[in-house]
Scaffold this motif. Structure first.
Motif, PDB file in Angstrom:
ATOM      1  N   LEU A 123       0.856  -1.189   0.000  1.00  0.00           N
ATOM      2  CA  LEU A 123       0.000   0.000   0.000  1.00  0.00           C
ATOM      3  C   LEU A 123       0.892   1.240   0.000  1.00  0.00           C
ATOM      4  O   LEU A 123       1.876   1.314   0.728  1.00  0.00           O
ATOM      5  CB  LEU A 123      -0.902   0.020   1.230  1.00  0.00           C
ATOM      6  N   ARG A 124       0.529   2.222  -0.807  1.00  0.00           N
ATOM      7  CA  ARG A 124       1.320   3.446  -0.890  1.00  0.00           C
ATOM      8  C   ARG A 124       0.394   4.656  -1.048  1.00  0.00           C
ATOM      9  O   ARG A 124      -0.448   4.697  -1.943  1.00  0.00           O
ATOM     10  CB  ARG A 124       2.286   3.409  -2.086  1.00  0.00           C
ATOM     11  N   THR A 306      -4.719   8.834  -0.429  1.00  0.00           N
ATOM     12  CA  THR A 306      -5.108   7.554   0.158  1.00  0.00           C
ATOM     13  C   THR A 306      -4.261   6.442  -0.436  1.00  0.00           C
ATOM     14  O   THR A 306      -3.855   6.505  -1.602  1.00  0.00           O
ATOM     15  CB  THR A 306      -6.595   7.244  -0.074  1.00  0.00           C
ATOM     16  N   GLU A 307      -3.983   5.437   0.387  1.00  0.00           N
ATOM     17  CA  GLU A 307      -3.287   4.244  -0.078  1.00  0.00           C
ATOM     18  C   GLU A 307      -4.271   3.199  -0.593  1.00  0.00           C
ATOM     19  O   GLU A 307      -3.884   2.094  -0.937  1.00  0.00           O
ATOM     20  CB  GLU A 307      -2.418   3.654   1.046  1.00  0.00           C
ATOM     21  N   ARG A 308      -5.552   3.575  -0.663  1.00  0.00           N
ATOM     22  CA  ARG A 308      -6.593   2.695  -1.217  1.00  0.00           C
ATOM     23  C   ARG A 308      -7.241   3.361  -2.435  1.00  0.00           C
ATOM     24  O   ARG A 308      -8.434   3.667  -2.435  1.00  0.00           O
ATOM     25  CB  ARG A 308      -7.670   2.393  -0.175  1.00  0.00           C
ATOM     26  N   PRO A 309      -6.493   3.623  -3.506  1.00  0.00           N
ATOM     27  CA  PRO A 309      -7.077   4.291  -4.678  1.00  0.00           C
ATOM     28  C   PRO A 309      -8.170   3.468  -5.341  1.00  0.00           C
ATOM     29  O   PRO A 309      -9.011   4.015  -6.061  1.00  0.00           O
ATOM     30  CB  PRO A 309      -5.875   4.479  -5.610  1.00  0.00           C
ATOM     31  N   GLU A 310      -8.160   2.156  -5.094  1.00  0.00           N
ATOM     32  CA  GLU A 310      -9.194   1.300  -5.684  1.00  0.00           C
ATOM     33  C   GLU A 310     -10.587   1.721  -5.219  1.00  0.00           C
ATOM     34  O   GLU A 310     -11.563   1.605  -5.966  1.00  0.00           O
ATOM     35  CB  GLU A 310      -8.945  -0.168  -5.308  1.00  0.00           C
ATOM     36  N   ALA A 311     -10.679   2.207  -3.972  1.00  0.00           N
ATOM     37  CA  ALA A 311     -11.977   2.664  -3.460  1.00  0.00           C
ATOM     38  C   ALA A 311     -12.460   3.883  -4.235  1.00  0.00           C
ATOM     39  O   ALA A 311     -13.651   4.014  -4.546  1.00  0.00           O
ATOM     40  CB  ALA A 311     -11.873   2.984  -1.968  1.00  0.00           C
ATOM     41  N   LEU A 312     -11.533   4.787  -4.560  1.00  0.00           N
ATOM     42  CA  LEU A 312     -11.901   5.979  -5.330  1.00  0.00           C
ATOM     43  C   LEU A 312     -12.409   5.597  -6.713  1.00  0.00           C
ATOM     44  O   LEU A 312     -13.358   6.205  -7.231  1.00  0.00           O
ATOM     45  CB  LEU A 312     -10.696   6.914  -5.465  1.00  0.00           C
ATOM     46  N   GLU A 313     -11.792   4.579  -7.307  1.00  0.00           N
ATOM     47  CA  GLU A 313     -12.148   4.192  -8.670  1.00  0.00           C
ATOM     48  C   GLU A 313     -13.540   3.573  -8.764  1.00  0.00           C
ATOM     49  O   GLU A 313     -14.130   3.533  -9.838  1.00  0.00           O
ATOM     50  CB  GLU A 313     -11.091   3.230  -9.218  1.00  0.00           C
TER      51      GLU A 313
END
Length: 453
Positions: A123-124, A306-313
Motif C-alpha cells: 500500500l502506498r 489515500t493508499e486505497r485508490p481502488e476505493a476511489l475508482e
C-alpha cells in the motif's frame, strides 16, 4: 505440519484483519501459534471487546507498551519482542498493516534473523509525511514474504524492486472478517441503543496522526462536520482523538450541535451495524474505506491522499481533504447516492484472503524462505529496459531468468501499463521488461535480439 509462528498485533484494526488468519492457523495440526499484543492501543478493554467478538484466544503475551512518544514506543516494543523471540524461537513472524507495532515486529524479526511476513504489503499513499507510509515501506523492505491485497499494491512493490516470487496478491482479510460478521451486524440494535431515529445517518471517525497532530486540519474537519444540516451525525470517538479535541478546545463546538452524537468506541459488530445503516461515512481510516466499499456505503475521506485508490475508482469514495466547504459539499452529494454493495469483483477481495495467506505461508515453512543474498562476479547489477522480440515471445519469465541469469523486475504490456510479474507468465512480443543483472548477462540477453529501450 510442524512449525512455530509469532503473530504480532497492537491495535483494533490489526485484530480485525488478523482474526480469520489466526483461526485458520489454529486449525493446522502441529503448528504452534504464539500471539503477541503490544498494547499500542493502550486501552486493553478496546481490544478485548474485539477479541471476544471474534472468539479469539487471549494473547500469549501482552507487552503493555504505553508510552507517549513514537520513538520510545517503537524501542520498547522491539526490546519486548526480542525476549519473546529468544524464548519462542519462531520459524516466522507475521504482522498486518502499517502501525508502530508492525514496524517494530519487522525490525525485531530482521535483526534476530527470523523471516518476517507482511500482510497488507505494497500500500502506498506516496506521502512520506505520514508515519504509516514510512512504517509500511520499511516493513515491506525487510519482509521475506509480502501479501498484497490488490494488484496495484503488488505493482508498487515491483516498481520498487521487490522480487516477484515473494509477492502474492491475496485480497485483504478485512473482507473475510466483514463477511463472517455481517449477519450479526445486520441484527445490531445500535441505533435503538443510541436513541437515534432521524435519518439520514452520517457516521464519522477520525484518528490518523496526520490529522490529529495538526490543529488547523482538525479545525477544518470539525467546522465541516458541525456545518452539516442533514440527519444525525454519529461519531464513536477514540480516546486519543477525544484528548486531542480537548487540547484544541473543539469539544464544545461539537457538543453544541443537537444533531451530533459522540459515543465511546463501539465493538466491531455494532460499528459495522452502524455503517450498514449510514447514508454516508466521513473518515480518515484506511480499513473503513475497504469495508464501506464492500458494503456499498458512500465514503468521504478527510485526507489529501489515500493508499486505497481502488476505493476511489469505484465511485463510492472521494477525497475531500480538510476544507470545511468541500467536506459539506461531498457529504451532501454522496449522501444522495444510495447504497450500492460491491460483492462481485470487489477490489479488496472475495473473503478468501486468509485461506490464501495460510496456505502460502505453510508452503514457505515447508520449502524455506529465500535468503535474498545476491552473489556478483563482476560489479553490482545494472538495469536495462528491453522490448520482447520473437525469440523471447512465448517464453516464461522463469525460463528467461534462469537462462540468462537475470531478474525480471517489471513488465509493461503492449498498452504501456505495468502488469504483474509472475514466474509462469509467458512474454508477448512487443512488451517491455525491466531486468537487472551483471553487465555480461544483460549483454547476452541483448545479443538474443532484444531491443534496448
Amino acid at each position: 505440519m510442524k512449525g512455530r509462528i509469532v503473530v504480532v498485533t497492537g491495535t483494533r484494526p490489526e485484530i480485525i484483519k488478523m482474526a480469520p488468519i489466526i483461526h485458520r492457523f489454529r486449525g493446522i495440526k502441529g503448528l504452534d501459534l504464539h500471539i503477541v499484543h503490544t498494547g499500542q492501543h493502550n486501552d486493553w478493554n478496546m481490544s478485548k471487546v474485539f477479541i471476544e467478538e471474534f472468539e479469539l484466544p487471549e494473547p500469549n503475551t501482552y507487552l503493555n507498551i504505553n508510552t507517549e512518544t513514537q520513538i520510545k514506543q517503537i524501542a520498547d516494543i522491539i526490546i519486548g519482542l526480542e525476549s519473546i523471540f529468544d524464548e519462542v524461537l519462531p520459524d516466522a513472524v507475521m504482522a498486518v498493516g502499517d502501525t508502530n507495532s508492525v514496524l517494530s515486529a519487522a525490525i525485531a524479526a530482521n535483526k534476530t534473523g527470523i523471516p518476517f511476513i507482511h500482510v497488507e504489503a505494497g500500500l502506498r499513499s506516496f506521502d512520506m509525511t505520514m508515519p504509516e507510509e514510512v512504517n509500511r515501506i520499511i516493513a515491506d523492505r525487510v519482509s521475506s514474504l509480502n501479501f498484497s491485497p490488490t494488484s496495484r499494491a503488488a505493482s508498487n512493490l515491483l516498481a520498487e524492486g521487490y522480487p516477484h516470487e515473494d509477492i502474492h496478491v491475496v485480497g485483504n482479510p478485512v473482507i473475510d472478517s466483514l463477511i463472517r460478521m455481517k449477519d450479526k451486524a445486520e441484527k445490531s440494535s445500535i441505533l435503538d441503543y443510541l436513541g437515534v431515529y432521524e435519518k439520514p445517518i452520517i457516521t464519522v471517525t477520525v484518528h490518523r496522526r496526520e490529522n490529529l497532530s495538526r490543529k488547523e486540519r482538525m479545525m477544518g474537519i470539525i467546522e465541516g462536520i458541525t456545518s452539516l444540516n442533514l440527519g444525525t451525525v454519529i461519531w464513536p470517538v477514540h480516546p486519543h482523538t477525544l484528548s486531542v479535541l480537548e487540547k484544541y478546545e473543539l469539544l464544545d463546538k461539537l457538543r453544541e450541535k443537537d444533531n451530533i452524537i459522540m459515543t465511546e468506541p463501539l465493538g466491531y459488530i455494532d460499528f459495522i451495524g452502524l455503517m450498514m445503516r449510514s447514508s454516508v461515512i466521513v473518515t480518515d481510516s484506511g480499513g473503513i474505506q475497504e469495508e464501506s466499499t464492500f458494503l456499498g456505503v458512500p465514503c468521504v475521506v478527510v485526507r489529501n491522499n489515500t493508499e486505497r485508490p481502488e476505493a476511489l475508482e469505484t465511485g463510492l469514495s472521494v477525497l475531500a481533504g480538510t476544507d470545511p466547504k468541500r467536506i459539506v459539499y461531498e457529504v451532501t452529494r454522496m449522501s444522495k447516492m444510495g447504497i450500492k454493495p460491491i460483492i462481485k469483483d470487489n477490489p479488496f477481495g472475495d473473503g478468501n484472503a486468509s485461506i490464501r495467506i495460510v496456505d502460502i505461508t505453510l508452503s514457505y515453512l515447508r520449502k524455506g524462505f529465500s535468503q535474498r543474498c545476491e552473489t556478483f562476479q563482476e560489479h553490482g547489477p545494472l538495469y536495462a529496459a528491453l522490448m520482447v522480440n520473437e525469440m523471447l515471445s512465448g517464453r516464461k519469465i522463469s525460463e528467461v531468468e534462469s537462462t540468462y541469469r537475470v531478474r525480471v523486475m517489471s513488465l509493461f504490456g503492449k498498452n504501456g501499463f505495468m502488469d504483474l510479474v509472475k514466474s509462469q507468465r509467458e512474454l508477448i512480443q512487443g512488451e517491455v521488461i525491466l531486468v537487472s543483472g551483471e553487465r555480461s548477462r544483460i549483454l547476452k540477453l541483448l545479443e538474443s535480439g532484444s531491443h534496448q529501450i
